[in-house]
Design a protein around this motif. Structure first.
Motif, mmCIF file in Angstrom:
data_model
loop_
_atom_site.group_PDB
_atom_site.id
_atom_site.type_symbol
_atom_site.label_atom_id
_atom_site.label_comp_id
_atom_site.label_asym_id
_atom_site.label_seq_id
_atom_site.Cartn_x
_atom_site.Cartn_y
_atom_site.Cartn_z
ATOM 1 N N ARG A 43 -1.375 11.178 11.571
ATOM 2 C CA ARG A 43 -1.730 11.565 10.203
ATOM 3 C C ARG A 43 -0.777 10.910 9.224
ATOM 4 O O ARG A 43 0.399 10.737 9.513
ATOM 5 C CB ARG A 43 -1.680 13.093 10.066
ATOM 6 N N ARG A 44 -1.333 10.564 8.054
ATOM 7 C CA ARG A 44 -0.557 9.921 6.997
ATOM 8 C C ARG A 44 -0.489 10.826 5.777
ATOM 9 O O ARG A 44 -1.387 11.639 5.560
ATOM 10 C CB ARG A 44 -1.220 8.606 6.563
ATOM 11 N N PRO A 45 0.553 10.651 4.953
ATOM 12 C CA PRO A 45 0.604 11.413 3.697
ATOM 13 C C PRO A 45 -0.581 11.036 2.805
ATOM 14 O O PRO A 45 -1.034 9.885 2.817
ATOM 15 C CB PRO A 45 1.919 10.976 3.051
ATOM 16 N N GLN A 46 -1.061 11.990 2.031
ATOM 17 C CA GLN A 46 -2.199 11.724 1.139
ATOM 18 C C GLN A 46 -1.897 10.621 0.137
ATOM 19 O O GLN A 46 -2.788 9.891 -0.279
ATOM 20 C CB GLN A 46 -2.611 12.995 0.402
ATOM 21 N N TRP A 47 -0.650 10.509 -0.277
ATOM 22 C CA TRP A 47 -0.286 9.514 -1.290
ATOM 23 C C TRP A 47 -0.209 8.096 -0.724
ATOM 24 O O TRP A 47 -0.040 7.145 -1.474
ATOM 25 C CB TRP A 47 1.033 9.885 -1.967
ATOM 26 N N LEU A 48 -0.347 7.930 0.589
ATOM 27 C CA LEU A 48 -0.265 6.599 1.200
ATOM 28 C C LEU A 48 -1.601 5.877 1.023
ATOM 29 O O LEU A 48 -2.421 5.791 1.928
ATOM 30 C CB LEU A 48 0.108 6.709 2.683
ATOM 31 N N THR A 49 -1.802 5.359 -0.167
ATOM 32 C CA THR A 49 -3.045 4.669 -0.509
ATOM 33 C C THR A 49 -2.906 3.150 -0.394
ATOM 34 O O THR A 49 -3.883 2.428 -0.542
ATOM 35 C CB THR A 49 -3.469 5.020 -1.942
ATOM 36 N N PHE A 50 -1.716 2.670 -0.121
ATOM 37 C CA PHE A 50 -1.422 1.235 -0.126
ATOM 38 C C PHE A 50 -1.171 0.678 1.278
ATOM 39 O O PHE A 50 -0.652 -0.422 1.425
ATOM 40 C CB PHE A 50 -0.197 0.959 -1.010
ATOM 41 N N GLU A 51 -1.576 1.423 2.307
ATOM 42 C CA GLU A 51 -1.273 1.008 3.676
ATOM 43 C C GLU A 51 -1.820 -0.385 4.004
ATOM 44 O O GLU A 51 -1.183 -1.161 4.707
ATOM 45 C CB GLU A 51 -1.793 2.033 4.679
ATOM 46 N N GLY A 52 -2.972 -0.715 3.464
ATOM 47 C CA GLY A 52 -3.552 -2.037 3.718
ATOM 48 C C GLY A 52 -2.718 -3.179 3.169
ATOM 49 O O GLY A 52 -2.789 -4.301 3.666
ATOM 50 N N ALA A 53 -1.886 -2.897 2.171
ATOM 51 C CA ALA A 53 -1.043 -3.931 1.562
ATOM 52 C C ALA A 53 0.285 -4.111 2.291
ATOM 53 O O ALA A 53 1.001 -5.081 2.040
ATOM 54 C CB ALA A 53 -0.785 -3.589 0.093
ATOM 55 N N ILE A 54 0.621 -3.202 3.192
ATOM 56 C CA ILE A 54 1.933 -3.250 3.842
ATOM 57 C C ILE A 54 2.182 -4.565 4.595
ATOM 58 O O ILE A 54 3.270 -5.136 4.469
ATOM 59 C CB ILE A 54 2.156 -1.997 4.719
ATOM 60 N N PRO A 55 1.239 -5.099 5.360
ATOM 61 C CA PRO A 55 1.513 -6.392 6.010
ATOM 62 C C PRO A 55 1.834 -7.503 4.999
ATOM 63 O O PRO A 55 2.755 -8.291 5.226
ATOM 64 C CB PRO A 55 0.225 -6.694 6.778
ATOM 65 N N LEU A 56 1.108 -7.557 3.901
ATOM 66 C CA LEU A 56 1.383 -8.566 2.876
ATOM 67 C C LEU A 56 2.758 -8.344 2.247
ATOM 68 O O LEU A 56 3.505 -9.308 2.007
ATOM 69 C CB LEU A 56 0.295 -8.540 1.791
ATOM 70 N N ILE A 57 3.105 -7.094 2.006
ATOM 71 C CA ILE A 57 4.427 -6.776 1.451
ATOM 72 C C ILE A 57 5.522 -7.293 2.380
ATOM 73 O O ILE A 57 6.479 -7.939 1.946
ATOM 74 C CB ILE A 57 4.562 -5.251 1.211
ATOM 75 N N TRP A 58 5.367 -7.047 3.690
ATOM 76 C CA TRP A 58 6.386 -7.512 4.629
ATOM 77 C C TRP A 58 6.417 -9.032 4.740
ATOM 78 O O TRP A 58 7.495 -9.619 4.936
ATOM 79 C CB TRP A 58 6.199 -6.863 6.002
ATOM 80 N N ILE A 59 5.276 -9.682 4.613
ATOM 81 C CA ILE A 59 5.276 -11.153 4.617
ATOM 82 C C ILE A 59 6.101 -11.680 3.454
ATOM 83 O O ILE A 59 6.933 -12.579 3.614
ATOM 84 C CB ILE A 59 3.834 -11.703 4.603
ATOM 85 N N VAL A 60 5.902 -11.107 2.281
ATOM 86 C CA VAL A 60 6.677 -11.521 1.100
ATOM 87 C C VAL A 60 8.170 -11.256 1.326
ATOM 88 O O VAL A 60 9.016 -12.098 1.017
ATOM 89 C CB VAL A 60 6.167 -10.808 -0.173
ATOM 90 N N ILE A 61 8.489 -10.100 1.888
ATOM 91 C CA ILE A 61 9.891 -9.753 2.155
ATOM 92 C C ILE A 61 10.516 -10.752 3.129
ATOM 93 O O ILE A 61 11.640 -11.222 2.918
ATOM 94 C CB ILE A 61 10.007 -8.309 2.686
ATOM 95 N N PHE A 62 9.802 -11.101 4.195
ATOM 96 C CA PHE A 62 10.337 -12.057 5.165
ATOM 97 C C PHE A 62 10.486 -13.453 4.551
ATOM 98 O O PHE A 62 11.443 -14.163 4.859
ATOM 99 C CB PHE A 62 9.469 -12.116 6.424
ATOM 100 N N ILE A 63 9.562 -13.851 3.694
ATOM 101 C CA ILE A 63 9.689 -15.144 3.009
ATOM 102 C C ILE A 63 10.932 -15.140 2.130
ATOM 103 O O ILE A 63 11.720 -16.095 2.133
ATOM 104 C CB ILE A 63 8.413 -15.475 2.205
ATOM 105 N N CYS A 64 11.139 -14.064 1.385
ATOM 106 C CA CYS A 64 12.323 -13.964 0.521
ATOM 107 C C CYS A 64 13.610 -13.982 1.342
ATOM 108 O O CYS A 64 14.579 -14.659 0.974
ATOM 109 C CB CYS A 64 12.265 -12.705 -0.336
ATOM 110 N N ALA A 65 13.632 -13.257 2.453
ATOM 111 C CA ALA A 65 14.830 -13.225 3.300
ATOM 112 C C ALA A 65 15.089 -14.595 3.922
ATOM 113 O O ALA A 65 16.243 -15.048 4.005
ATOM 114 C CB ALA A 65 14.696 -12.159 4.378
ATOM 115 N N THR A 66 14.035 -15.269 4.336
ATOM 116 C CA THR A 66 14.186 -16.612 4.900
ATOM 117 C C THR A 66 14.705 -17.574 3.840
ATOM 118 O O THR A 66 15.603 -18.381 4.106
ATOM 119 C CB THR A 66 12.843 -17.102 5.480
ATOM 120 N N TRP A 67 14.153 -17.485 2.649
ATOM 121 C CA TRP A 67 14.605 -18.318 1.540
ATOM 122 C C TRP A 67 16.074 -18.020 1.243
ATOM 123 O O TRP A 67 16.873 -18.932 1.000
ATOM 124 C CB TRP A 67 13.722 -18.056 0.333
#
Length: 158
Positions: free
Chosen positions: A34-58
């Motif tokens: 079960r997820r919290p009701q406010w977790l409406t952005f779960e589908g964006a999480i992979p993209l968020i982590w891709i951006v984070i990894f790109i920034c960390a690599t940079w």
């Protein structure tokens, strides 16, 4: 070979290798939680982590280009590698053990490592330090989300 190519290749290989430990059963287990009701952005999480990894690599590339081959630079590169390994371990370890508590702990460790790394990196390059900001800002959100999921799923409360 250019330094950015080597750093990006290592980052990719760590991510790819770590995710090889994911199992269908573990993913099914996680998807049933079960997820919290406010977790409406779960589908964006992979993209968020891709951006984070790109920034960390940079960030790692900026550090290497600023102070190539110096002992402190090698230490910091080890810090980047450790941070990525901890981050990548979150999903396969949590799913293998079927314990949201483990994910919460790993998330907290990643946050603390990112703060420490940013402090070290900031002394070498302000730009490289700022490139770790997406990780520092997002990691507590992901950790808190996992903690909330732990609270919602009875079997993971201990």
């Amino acid at each position: 070979m250019k330094s950015w190519m080597v750093i990006a290749a290592i980052s990719f290989l760590v991510a790819w290798g770590g995710n090889r430990f994911l199992t269908r059963e573990g993913i099914r287990w996680f998807n049933r939680q079960r997820r919290p009701q406010w977790l409406t952005f779960e589908g964006a999480i992979p993209l968020i982590w891709i951006v984070i990894f790109i920034c960390a690599t940079w960030s790692a590339v900026v550090v290497w280009e600023t102070a190539p081959g110096q002992p402190v630079t090698w230490l910091v590169m080890g810090g980047y590698l450790l941070l990525e390994m901890v981050t990548i371990a979150y999903t396969p370890v949590m799913c293998k053990l079927r314990r949201l508590k483990v994910g919460t702990i790993i998330g907290g460790i990643g946050f603390l490592l990112s703060l420490l790394l940013a402090l070290l990196v900031g002394k070498i390059s302000t730009t490289a330090g700022f490139l770790l900001l997406p990780y520092i800002l997002w990691s507590p959100i992901g950790t808190y989300t996992t903690w909330e999921m732990m609270r919602l799923n009875q079997e993971d409360r201990d």
